[in-house]
Every structure is written in C-alpha cells, then in structure tokens.
Design a protein around this motif. Structure first.
Motif, PDB file in Angstrom:
ATOM      1  N   MET A   1       0.823  -1.208   0.000  1.00 48.13           N
ATOM      2  CA  MET A   1       0.000   0.000   0.000  1.00 48.13           C
ATOM      3  C   MET A   1       0.862   1.266   0.000  1.00 48.13           C
ATOM      4  N   ASN A   2       2.190   1.081  -0.099  1.00 44.12           N
ATOM      5  CA  ASN A   2       3.124   2.216  -0.081  1.00 44.12           C
ATOM      6  C   ASN A   2       2.940   3.053   1.182  1.00 44.12           C
ATOM      7  N   ILE A   3       2.798   2.371   2.303  1.00 51.05           N
ATOM      8  CA  ILE A   3       2.595   3.036   3.588  1.00 51.05           C
ATOM      9  C   ILE A   3       3.891   3.054   4.382  1.00 51.05           C
ATOM     10  N   SER A   4       4.221   4.197   4.942  1.00 49.35           N
ATOM     11  CA  SER A   4       5.367   4.333   5.829  1.00 49.35           C
ATOM     12  C   SER A   4       4.923   3.967   7.242  1.00 49.35           C
ATOM     13  N   LEU A   5       5.673   3.075   7.887  1.00 49.35           N
ATOM     14  CA  LEU A   5       5.261   2.540   9.189  1.00 49.35           C
ATOM     15  C   LEU A   5       6.192   2.986  10.302  1.00 49.35           C
ATOM     16  N   SER A   6       5.605   3.340  11.434  1.00 44.82           N
ATOM     17  CA  SER A   6       6.368   3.509  12.666  1.00 44.82           C
ATOM     18  C   SER A   6       5.672   2.667  13.739  1.00 44.82           C
ATOM     19  N   VAL A   7       6.447   2.125  14.664  1.00 40.93           N
ATOM     20  CA  VAL A   7       5.893   1.259  15.709  1.00 40.93           C
ATOM     21  C   VAL A   7       6.260   1.841  17.066  1.00 40.93           C
ATOM     22  N   ARG A   8       5.255   2.035  17.905  1.00 39.67           N
ATOM     23  CA  ARG A   8       5.466   2.601  19.236  1.00 39.67           C
ATOM     24  C   ARG A   8       4.926   1.662  20.305  1.00 39.67           C
ATOM     25  N   TRP A   9       5.316   1.925  21.540  1.00 38.39           N
ATOM     26  CA  TRP A   9       4.912   1.094  22.669  1.00 38.39           C
ATOM     27  C   TRP A   9       4.040   1.898  23.621  1.00 38.39           C
ATOM     28  N   VAL A  10       3.076   1.222  24.219  1.00 37.76           N
ATOM     29  CA  VAL A  10       2.197   1.825  25.210  1.00 37.76           C
ATOM     30  C   VAL A  10       2.052   0.835  26.369  1.00 37.76           C
ATOM     31  N   THR A  11       1.828   1.333  27.548  1.00 34.42           N
ATOM     32  CA  THR A  11       1.604   0.439  28.685  1.00 34.42           C
ATOM     33  C   THR A  11       0.332  -0.367  28.455  1.00 34.42           C
ATOM     34  N   SER A  12       0.258  -1.560  29.029  1.00 33.64           N
ATOM     35  CA  SER A  12      -0.947  -2.378  28.887  1.00 33.64           C
ATOM     36  C   SER A  12      -2.174  -1.648  29.430  1.00 33.64           C
ATOM     37  N   ALA A  13      -1.987  -0.960  30.555  1.00 34.90           N
ATOM     38  CA  ALA A  13      -3.104  -0.241  31.169  1.00 34.90           C
ATOM     39  C   ALA A  13      -3.589   0.911  30.297  1.00 34.90           C
ATOM     40  N   GLY A  14      -2.694   1.462  29.467  1.00 40.06           N
ATOM     41  CA  GLY A  14      -3.063   2.596  28.627  1.00 40.06           C
ATOM     42  C   GLY A  14      -3.436   2.224  27.208  1.00 40.06           C
ATOM     43  N   ASN A  15      -3.517   0.924  26.924  1.00 40.73           N
ATOM     44  CA  ASN A  15      -3.811   0.475  25.561  1.00 40.73           C
ATOM     45  C   ASN A  15      -5.328   0.337  25.368  1.00 40.73           C
ATOM     46  N   PRO A  16      -5.944   1.188  24.535  1.00 37.90           N
ATOM     47  CA  PRO A  16      -7.395   1.109  24.344  1.00 37.90           C
ATOM     48  C   PRO A  16      -7.851  -0.172  23.658  1.00 37.90           C
ATOM     49  N   ALA A  17      -6.915  -0.911  23.037  1.00 37.40           N
ATOM     50  CA  ALA A  17      -7.280  -2.156  22.357  1.00 37.40           C
ATOM     51  C   ALA A  17      -7.381  -3.329  23.323  1.00 37.40           C
ATOM     52  N   ASP A  18      -7.064  -3.099  24.588  1.00 40.16           N
ATOM     53  CA  ASP A  18      -7.116  -4.191  25.568  1.00 40.16           C
ATOM     54  C   ASP A  18      -8.536  -4.733  25.725  1.00 40.16           C
ATOM     55  N   LEU A  19      -9.519  -3.836  25.855  1.00 37.58           N
ATOM     56  CA  LEU A  19     -10.889  -4.274  26.096  1.00 37.58           C
ATOM     57  C   LEU A  19     -11.456  -5.123  24.957  1.00 37.58           C
ATOM     58  N   PRO A  20     -11.378  -4.674  23.691  1.00 35.25           N
ATOM     59  CA  PRO A  20     -11.929  -5.524  22.623  1.00 35.25           C
ATOM     60  C   PRO A  20     -11.186  -6.854  22.448  1.00 35.25           C
ATOM     61  N   SER A  21      -9.990  -6.982  23.026  1.00 35.29           N
ATOM     62  CA  SER A  21      -9.300  -8.270  22.961  1.00 35.29           C
ATOM     63  C   SER A  21      -9.829  -9.249  24.003  1.00 35.29           C
ATOM     64  N   ARG A  22     -10.609  -8.727  24.956  1.00 35.89           N
ATOM     65  CA  ARG A  22     -11.082  -9.571  26.075  1.00 35.89           C
ATOM     66  C   ARG A  22     -12.583  -9.835  26.049  1.00 35.89           C
ATOM     67  N   VAL A  23     -13.343  -8.934  25.435  1.00 32.43           N
ATOM     68  CA  VAL A  23     -14.801  -9.119  25.413  1.00 32.43           C
ATOM     69  C   VAL A  23     -15.310  -8.983  23.987  1.00 32.43           C
TER      70      VAL A  23
END
Length: 344
Positions: A293-315
């Motif tokens: 897709m000719n997309i430039s990627l950067s990867v960052r880290w976030v704490t587990s407690a601050g990750n908004p994707a945590d909830l949809p991974s569990r319910v």
C-alpha cells in the motif's frame, strides 16, 4: 581509525568547541569516511575548516582538490540522492552482491564468504526496504553458520555445501535486493494510528484517523487451535489482523502501530524473528501488506493499562458499552497528546 576520522572531521563529540564544524552542519563518520549534511554554504565552510585542521595535523584527505558539495553521493554502501529524494544501494555494494549471487548459484561457498554475504544482505535489505523475515530459513541458516564460526566449530575457509532450499532462498534474497535497488523517500503526513492488543481470549484493535479523530474498534475471539499458541505469537497475529484491516484510502500515507508487547515491537522494526516462525510470518505478512500500500510505518509502545485495544481483545464487540467507548477515546487522546508518561 574511527576516532581519528571523527576528530579531524570536527565532530562535536570528539573535539573542543573551537574546532567543531558549524552548528548547522550534521557530521556522520564511519571508520575513514566522512559525510557532512546541511546547506551548500555551510557544508563548504565545514569542509574548509576541516581542511585547515587536517593540514595542521598533517593528515591528507583523498581527492581533497576535487571534493565539493553534492546532492548525490555514496556513503557506507548507500547511494544518497537528495535531488530525487531517493536512497539506494551503492554501485560498489551492488557489484559485490552480484558476484555473491554467482557463487551462490554454484552451490557452495566458504564459511567466511557466507558470513560476509549475510552482512551485506542485512545492510542492503535495510536500505531498500526488503523484509528479511521473508527469507526466514535462509536467515536461520546464516545465523547458525555465524554461531558455529564464533564457537570455533567451523573454519573460516571451510567450504559449505548449500542445500537446494537454502540456495533458492539466498538466490531470491539477493535478487530481491538487486531488483529493488532504490527506494523513494517522501515527506508524508501522518494518517492513521492503530492500537493493537491480544489476550488469551481474543484480539482487539482500535483504528484512529489522525485528521478527524474518528475511531473504529475491531476484534474477535481466537479459535481453539489459536488459543494453544504463546501469547507473543497471539500478539503477532493481532498485529497482522489489525494491519490487514487498514482501509485502502490510507495508501501512500503514514501509519503508526501502537503495541504493548515489546517482542512484536522489536520484530516489526527488524522485519524478522528467528525464535518463532509463526510470530515471524504474522508480522512479516502485516509489513508486506503495508508495503504493497506504499505506507510508511512507525511502531510505538504503550503500557498495557493505557492500551485502548485491551478491552476488545477480552470481550465481544457486542458487549462494549458507550461508557467503554468513551474510556477508549480518552485513552487514545491521552496517548496522542503525550499525557501518559509513555516509553517510546
């Protein structure tokens, strides 16, 4: 030699202030190579100042009389083209890889030759954006050979016979690098942030449009087979699934993927993982999708407690309430505005 070169070049980490090149000039040194970056006026001034320092130190620069500021040059195996905004493999490195390809096709190389080839391939792949994880078994072969050399189990001049599969993979790797040769470097506008997470129950993702702040929540449950995988492998699968969900309208833009798993972060940055083929393949599949897709990627880290994707991974997504959505939006806003004390 590197220290001597950096000193003569006026590098601020090696000389007193009076000998440092102009502040507007960036100095890069590598063994006996020097590169100045900045405006033509500042670069020429830095070159003049360093020539004076070299003369006082009785050091002679190669081709000193013909040296000039340029927008295209080769430095440590890289062809830098500022005018065309591209980087590529230098002519010298290309010739060496072409000779290596001829040796690979003969079906045998010396141990030291294969070790050198591995180093050249890793360097060239990083220059033109070839993901080394695509050549997983060739990379494992080279790593095992290097370890055997370091332990003294093989001699540097020992002839190593290449199996048909390794020969094909090395051949394909060299050709992939040589065929790509140059890569455009364009200024891009951030377009999408993707938060990724996985639990033992399922995976979750939160896609945030940078321009509109619109949020899309993704997620699903793992199959029985997938539940038997290691959590790092599940995190990698979540990475692949979330990246695969990036809409086509973001092609040519910049995507920031945010994870709370340092293993996936490291593999995404390196483009390979030799400890798990499942993890390697999942991340490389995601990276390949972005590259197409000719997309430039950067990867960052976030704490587990601050990750908004945590909830949809569990319910299940159907169980996420309006309050949950508001909490996720707050977590996104805190991350994007830097209010969370994050490690990047």
């Amino acid at each position: 030699m590197h220290t001597l070169t950096s000193t003569i070049a006026g590098h601020p980490d090696f000389v007193k202030t009076v000998h440092v090149v102009p502040a507007a000039v960036t100095v890069h040194t590598w063994v006996d190579n020097v590169r100045y970056a900045g405006s033509r006026k500042d670069v020429l001034e830095a070159s003049r100042k360093v020539d004076e320092l070299a003369a006082r130190s009785k050091v002679t620069w190669k081709d000193a009389d013909t040296r000039t500021a340029s927008t295209r040059y080769e430095f440590i195996g890289v062809d830098w083209d500022h005018q065309g905004r591209k980087v590529g493999i230098s002519a010298r490195l290309s010739k060496k890889l072409a000779r290596d390809l001829e040796e690979v096709r003969k079906g045998a190389m010396s141990a030291s030759g294969l070790e050198t080839l591995g180093g050249r391939l890793l360097h060239a792949s990083a220059i033109v954006g070839v993901y080394v994880g695509e050549f997983y078994f060739a990379l494992k072969f080279l790593r095992r050979l290097t370890n055997a050399l370091n332990r003294g189990e093989k001699a540097v001049d020992q002839t190593i016979r290449l199996s048909g599969s390794v020969q094909r993979l090395l051949d394909g790797w060299v050709r992939a690098v040589l065929e790509k040769r140059r890569m455009p470097v364009a200024a891009r506008v951030p377009s999408l942030t993707v938060f990724v997470d996985a639990s033992l129950e399922g995976w979750g993702g939160v896609l945030v449009d940078v321009a509109t702040n619109a949020i899309e929540v993704l997620g699903s449950r793992w199959s029985r087979k997938e539940k038997g995988l290691h959590i790092n492998e599940l995190e990698a699968l979540a990475f692949e699934l979330c990246v695969s969900a990036v809409p086509d309208k973001y092609a040519g833009g910049t995507v920031t993927v945010v994870v709370d798993n340092t293993t996936v972060q490291g593999v995404a940055r390196k483009g390979a993982c030799l400890r798990s083929q499942t993890l390697n393949d999942a991340v490389v599949n995601g990276l390949t999708r972005l590259r197409h897709m000719n997309i430039s990627l950067s990867v960052r880290w976030v704490t587990s407690a601050g990750n908004p994707a945590d909830l949809p991974s569990r319910v299940p997504l159907s169980a996420i309430s309006d309050k949950n959505m508001a909490d996720m939006a707050l977590a996104v806003r805190q991350f994007l505005t830097g209010d969370m004390g994050l490690v990047v």
